[in-house]
Design a protein around this motif. Structure first.
Motif, PDB file in Angstrom:
ATOM      1  N   ALA A 197       0.840  -1.209   0.000  1.00 24.55           N
ATOM      2  CA  ALA A 197       0.000   0.000   0.000  1.00 24.55           C
ATOM      3  C   ALA A 197       0.869   1.251   0.000  1.00 24.55           C
ATOM      4  O   ALA A 197       0.584   2.221  -0.718  1.00 24.55           O
ATOM      5  CB  ALA A 197      -0.935  -0.007   1.206  1.00 24.55           C
ATOM      6  N   GLY A 198       1.929   1.239   0.791  1.00 26.59           N
ATOM      7  CA  GLY A 198       2.843   2.379   0.814  1.00 26.59           C
ATOM      8  C   GLY A 198       3.493   2.608  -0.539  1.00 26.59           C
ATOM      9  O   GLY A 198       3.652   3.745  -0.986  1.00 26.59           O
ATOM     10  N   LEU A 212       3.352   5.437  -6.990  1.00 25.61           N
ATOM     11  CA  LEU A 212       2.402   5.562  -8.091  1.00 25.61           C
ATOM     12  C   LEU A 212       1.337   6.630  -7.845  1.00 25.61           C
ATOM     13  O   LEU A 212       0.551   6.918  -8.738  1.00 25.61           O
ATOM     14  CB  LEU A 212       1.708   4.214  -8.343  1.00 25.61           C
ATOM     15  CG  LEU A 212       2.609   3.051  -8.732  1.00 25.61           C
ATOM     16  CD1 LEU A 212       1.784   1.785  -8.913  1.00 25.61           C
ATOM     17  CD2 LEU A 212       3.390   3.362  -9.993  1.00 25.61           C
ATOM     18  N   ASP A 213       1.313   7.179  -6.628  1.00 26.35           N
ATOM     19  CA  ASP A 213       0.301   8.165  -6.243  1.00 26.35           C
ATOM     20  C   ASP A 213      -1.109   7.624  -6.497  1.00 26.35           C
ATOM     21  O   ASP A 213      -1.984   8.327  -6.979  1.00 26.35           O
ATOM     22  CB  ASP A 213       0.518   9.497  -6.969  1.00 26.35           C
ATOM     23  CG  ASP A 213      -0.212  10.640  -6.289  1.00 26.35           C
ATOM     24  OD1 ASP A 213      -0.410  10.585  -5.068  1.00 26.35           O
ATOM     25  OD2 ASP A 213      -0.606  11.593  -6.996  1.00 26.35           O
ATOM     26  N   SER A 272      -3.972   6.287  -4.534  1.00 27.95           N
ATOM     27  CA  SER A 272      -4.552   6.096  -3.207  1.00 27.95           C
ATOM     28  C   SER A 272      -5.651   5.040  -3.215  1.00 27.95           C
ATOM     29  O   SER A 272      -5.876   4.371  -2.199  1.00 27.95           O
ATOM     30  CB  SER A 272      -5.077   7.417  -2.650  1.00 27.95           C
ATOM     31  OG  SER A 272      -6.110   7.942  -3.452  1.00 27.95           O
ATOM     32  N   ALA A 273      -6.327   4.853  -4.335  1.00 27.93           N
ATOM     33  CA  ALA A 273      -7.380   3.822  -4.413  1.00 27.93           C
ATOM     34  C   ALA A 273      -6.771   2.427  -4.283  1.00 27.93           C
ATOM     35  O   ALA A 273      -7.294   1.579  -3.545  1.00 27.93           O
ATOM     36  CB  ALA A 273      -8.161   3.953  -5.710  1.00 27.93           C
ATOM     37  N   ALA A 274      -5.665   2.183  -4.973  1.00 23.45           N
ATOM     38  CA  ALA A 274      -4.997   0.878  -4.877  1.00 23.45           C
ATOM     39  C   ALA A 274      -4.414   0.688  -3.479  1.00 23.45           C
ATOM     40  O   ALA A 274      -4.460  -0.421  -2.928  1.00 23.45           O
ATOM     41  CB  ALA A 274      -3.914   0.756  -5.934  1.00 23.45           C
ATOM     42  N   ALA A 275      -3.888   1.756  -2.898  1.00 20.89           N
ATOM     43  CA  ALA A 275      -3.355   1.672  -1.537  1.00 20.89           C
ATOM     44  C   ALA A 275      -4.466   1.321  -0.557  1.00 20.89           C
ATOM     45  O   ALA A 275      -4.287   0.469   0.320  1.00 20.89           O
ATOM     46  CB  ALA A 275      -2.702   2.998  -1.148  1.00 20.89           C
ATOM     47  N   GLU A 276      -5.620   1.949  -0.714  1.00 19.01           N
ATOM     48  CA  GLU A 276      -6.754   1.664   0.158  1.00 19.01           C
ATOM     49  C   GLU A 276      -7.197   0.205   0.033  1.00 19.01           C
ATOM     50  O   GLU A 276      -7.461  -0.459   1.041  1.00 19.01           O
ATOM     51  CB  GLU A 276      -7.916   2.589  -0.179  1.00 19.01           C
ATOM     52  CG  GLU A 276      -9.129   2.381   0.694  1.00 19.01           C
ATOM     53  CD  GLU A 276     -10.274   3.324   0.365  1.00 19.01           C
ATOM     54  OE1 GLU A 276     -11.304   3.220   1.023  1.00 19.01           O
ATOM     55  OE2 GLU A 276     -10.141   4.149  -0.567  1.00 19.01           O
TER      56      GLU A 276
END
Length: 74
Positions: free
Chosen positions: A6-7, A13-14, A16-20
């Motif tokens: 996630a980090g 990659l900036d 945030s949806a994939a990180a979430e």
């Protein structure tokens, strides 16, 4: 592992949806994953979505087990 991924999504990659999604998968695998919880709260707080951040904290507090404490009757 999912928290680290996630980090990477967020910082490299900036995205945030994939990180979430990665953090939510980490929480699904282990609801007591404090690193994933902190990261989700920070992610939603950074977006200004404080109600969602509070919802994660509320959910986590409901899943908290205090060692040595007996069952809680509500």
């Amino acid at each position: 592992m999912l928290v680290a991924i996630a980090g990477w999504y967020l910082h490299n990659l900036d995205d945030s949806a994939a990180a979430e999604q990665s953090l939510e998968a980490a929480m699904a695998a282990d609801p007591a994953n404090h690193a994933a919880l902190r990261a989700l709260v920070a992610l939603h707080g950074g977006r200004g979505d404080w109600s969602r951040a509070a919802a994660y904290l509320t959910s986590a507090s409901a899943n908290t087990v205090i060692p040595g404490a007996g069952p809680v009757c509500v």
